[in-house]
Design a protein around this motif. Structure first.
Motif, PDB file in Angstrom:
ATOM      1  N   GLY A 131       0.793  -1.214   0.000  1.00 32.17           N
ATOM      2  CA  GLY A 131       0.000   0.000   0.000  1.00 32.17           C
ATOM      3  C   GLY A 131       0.829   1.270   0.000  1.00 32.17           C
ATOM      4  N   ILE A 132       1.873   1.303  -0.799  1.00 35.20           N
ATOM      5  CA  ILE A 132       2.710   2.493  -0.944  1.00 35.20           C
ATOM      6  C   ILE A 132       2.507   3.026  -2.357  1.00 35.20           C
ATOM      7  N   PRO A 133       2.163   4.305  -2.512  1.00 34.84           N
ATOM      8  CA  PRO A 133       1.928   4.865  -3.844  1.00 34.84           C
ATOM      9  C   PRO A 133       3.060   4.559  -4.814  1.00 34.84           C
ATOM     10  N   ILE A 134       2.682   4.175  -6.032  1.00 33.22           N
ATOM     11  CA  ILE A 134       3.655   3.764  -7.048  1.00 33.22           C
ATOM     12  C   ILE A 134       4.132   4.983  -7.833  1.00 33.22           C
ATOM     13  N   GLN A 161       3.681  12.490  -9.947  1.00 33.49           N
ATOM     14  CA  GLN A 161       2.648  11.681 -10.575  1.00 33.49           C
ATOM     15  C   GLN A 161       2.830  10.220 -10.179  1.00 33.49           C
ATOM     16  N   TYR A 162       1.720   9.475 -10.248  1.00 37.35           N
ATOM     17  CA  TYR A 162       1.742   8.096  -9.779  1.00 37.35           C
ATOM     18  C   TYR A 162       1.072   7.173 -10.787  1.00 37.35           C
ATOM     19  N   THR A 163       1.378   5.889 -10.681  1.00 40.98           N
ATOM     20  CA  THR A 163       0.763   4.868 -11.520  1.00 40.98           C
ATOM     21  C   THR A 163      -0.291   4.135 -10.705  1.00 40.98           C
ATOM     22  N   LYS A 164      -1.505   4.059 -11.240  1.00 39.86           N
ATOM     23  CA  LYS A 164      -2.593   3.422 -10.516  1.00 39.86           C
ATOM     24  C   LYS A 164      -2.513   1.901 -10.628  1.00 39.86           C
ATOM     25  N   VAL A 165      -2.844   1.228  -9.527  1.00 45.09           N
ATOM     26  CA  VAL A 165      -2.786  -0.227  -9.481  1.00 45.09           C
ATOM     27  C   VAL A 165      -4.190  -0.800  -9.301  1.00 45.09           C
ATOM     28  N   ASN A 166      -4.313  -2.096  -9.576  1.00 45.46           N
ATOM     29  CA  ASN A 166      -5.569  -2.800  -9.342  1.00 45.46           C
ATOM     30  C   ASN A 166      -5.590  -3.351  -7.914  1.00 45.46           C
ATOM     31  N   GLU A 172     -14.449   3.967  -0.806  1.00 47.77           N
ATOM     32  CA  GLU A 172     -13.326   4.576  -1.524  1.00 47.77           C
ATOM     33  C   GLU A 172     -12.738   3.607  -2.545  1.00 47.77           C
ATOM     34  N   LEU A 173     -12.729   2.301  -2.224  1.00 46.67           N
ATOM     35  CA  LEU A 173     -12.258   1.307  -3.190  1.00 46.67           C
ATOM     36  C   LEU A 173     -13.144   1.293  -4.433  1.00 46.67           C
ATOM     37  N   ARG A 174     -14.441   1.329  -4.202  1.00 50.12           N
ATOM     38  CA  ARG A 174     -15.381   1.236  -5.322  1.00 50.12           C
ATOM     39  C   ARG A 174     -15.409   2.516  -6.162  1.00 50.12           C
ATOM     40  N   GLU A 175     -15.173   3.645  -5.518  1.00 47.50           N
ATOM     41  CA  GLU A 175     -15.191   4.924  -6.223  1.00 47.50           C
ATOM     42  C   GLU A 175     -14.139   5.843  -5.614  1.00 47.50           C
ATOM     43  N   PRO A 176     -12.862   5.664  -6.003  1.00 46.23           N
ATOM     44  CA  PRO A 176     -11.795   6.473  -5.400  1.00 46.23           C
ATOM     45  C   PRO A 176     -12.003   7.963  -5.668  1.00 46.23           C
ATOM     46  N   LYS A 191      -7.550   8.235  -4.654  1.00 40.66           N
ATOM     47  CA  LYS A 191      -7.892   8.639  -6.018  1.00 40.66           C
ATOM     48  C   LYS A 191      -6.715   8.581  -6.973  1.00 40.66           C
ATOM     49  N   LYS A 192      -5.558   9.036  -6.541  1.00 47.52           N
ATOM     50  CA  LYS A 192      -4.388   9.106  -7.426  1.00 47.52           C
ATOM     51  C   LYS A 192      -3.640   7.784  -7.540  1.00 47.52           C
ATOM     52  N   TYR A 193      -4.043   6.793  -6.697  1.00 47.41           N
ATOM     53  CA  TYR A 193      -3.189   5.612  -6.556  1.00 47.41           C
ATOM     54  C   TYR A 193      -3.783   4.303  -7.027  1.00 47.41           C
ATOM     55  N   ILE A 194      -5.115   4.193  -7.064  1.00 49.80           N
ATOM     56  CA  ILE A 194      -5.714   2.902  -7.415  1.00 49.80           C
ATOM     57  C   ILE A 194      -6.779   3.074  -8.496  1.00 49.80           C
TER      58      ILE A 194
END
Length: 272
Positions: free
Chosen positions: A72-75, A150-155, A187-191, A196-199
């Motif tokens: 759970g660390i922003p990518i 900037q970050y890359t969103k993960v699943n 938040e998972l279902r609708e970040p 918001k910036k991470y998943i």
């Protein structure tokens, strides 16, 4: 007379610290066995990237990012391979390697020092030259590292949901959200804020998390329940140990398996 720093008069680690002091305007965290990371960028330092092998150096950074995802660390969007003797940084976009970053079971337990066996990429990096001895030589890389992170969103899946729940509960209040389980799943279902910036939007089913649902509780509920998390890979290894013990039980003897801290039952999940 000013001191001119170079890879000739500094060892690799000292060069890293000097590099960060000279060109990074944001704090750099040196932990988790990485060479350092800041908001939006992870660094991998080599004396000479080309001699070491760009693919190997890049794959090492990717293993760290897989572990970031798990915990759970922003990518960070930027993967920066710093080639000290060349005075050059090679920058890759982590979005180009999202399939690896999302594949936690395959890559999270690999040895980062060995990299990913057989990994190659056709992606061309951005190349940034630098010279730490003068302001002009530092300008291009300083400007790059000072841009908005900037970050890359993960699943989200069962392999990383616990790590991201911990991130959410730690940062929810500062983002105007409640640190409660119900709010975390919303938040998972609708970040919208904390994640918001991470998943990416999670479209799974809560049944996917039934074995670890207690561990996804908010901190107070978790404390009340005494629920702690054992990652599935550890549970699998424990199962191997138990089965090896069963093999040496003398013939005609019976046995029991007693787990006094069974919690959500993850330690029994791999038993038949």
């Amino acid at each position: 007379m000013p001191i001119i720093y170079s890879s000739i008069n500094l060892d690799e680690t000292s060069f890293q610290y000097n590099f960060y002091n000279e060109v990074c305007l944001r704090d750099v965290t040196i932990s988790r066995n990485t060479d350092g990371f800041q908001d939006g960028t992870i660094f991998e330092h080599k004396t000479n990237v080309m001699s070491y092998g760009m693919n190997k150096a890049l794959s090492q950074a990717l293993i760290y990012l897989v572990r970031f995802n798990q915990d759970g660390i922003p990518i960070p969007k930027n993967i920066m391979l710093v080639s000290q003797s060349e005075g050059k940084a090679y920058v890759f976009n982590s979005e180009d390697f999202i399939e690896i970053i999302n594949d936690i079971p395959t890559y999270s337990n690999l040895s980062a020092s060995n990299g990913i066996h057989g990994f190659t990429t056709r992606k061309k990096p951005l190349e940034i030259k630098f010279d730490l001895s003068n302001a002009r030589g530092k300008r291009e890389i300083t400007d790059f590292l000072s841009k908005e992170p900037q970050y890359t969103k993960v699943n989200i899946d069962k392999h990383n949901v616990y790590g991201w729940s911990e991130y959410y509960y730690s940062h929810a209040k500062e983002n105007g959200q409640k640190d409660k389980k119900k709010d975390f799943f919303e938040e998972l279902r609708e970040p919208k804020r904390t994640l918001k910036k991470y998943i990416n939007k999670w479209e799974g089913n809560e049944r996917d998390f039934e074995l670890i649902m207690d561990m996804l509780n908010d901190p107070q509920a978790k404390k009340d329940l005494g629920a702690f998390y054992t990652p599935p890979l550890y549970a699998e290894k424990i199962t191997e140990v138990v089965r090896n013990a069963i093999k040496i039980v003398p013939k005609d003897n019976d046995y029991i398996i007693l787990d006094r801290c069974s919690g959500a039952g993850i330690l029994e999940n791999f038993l038949n």
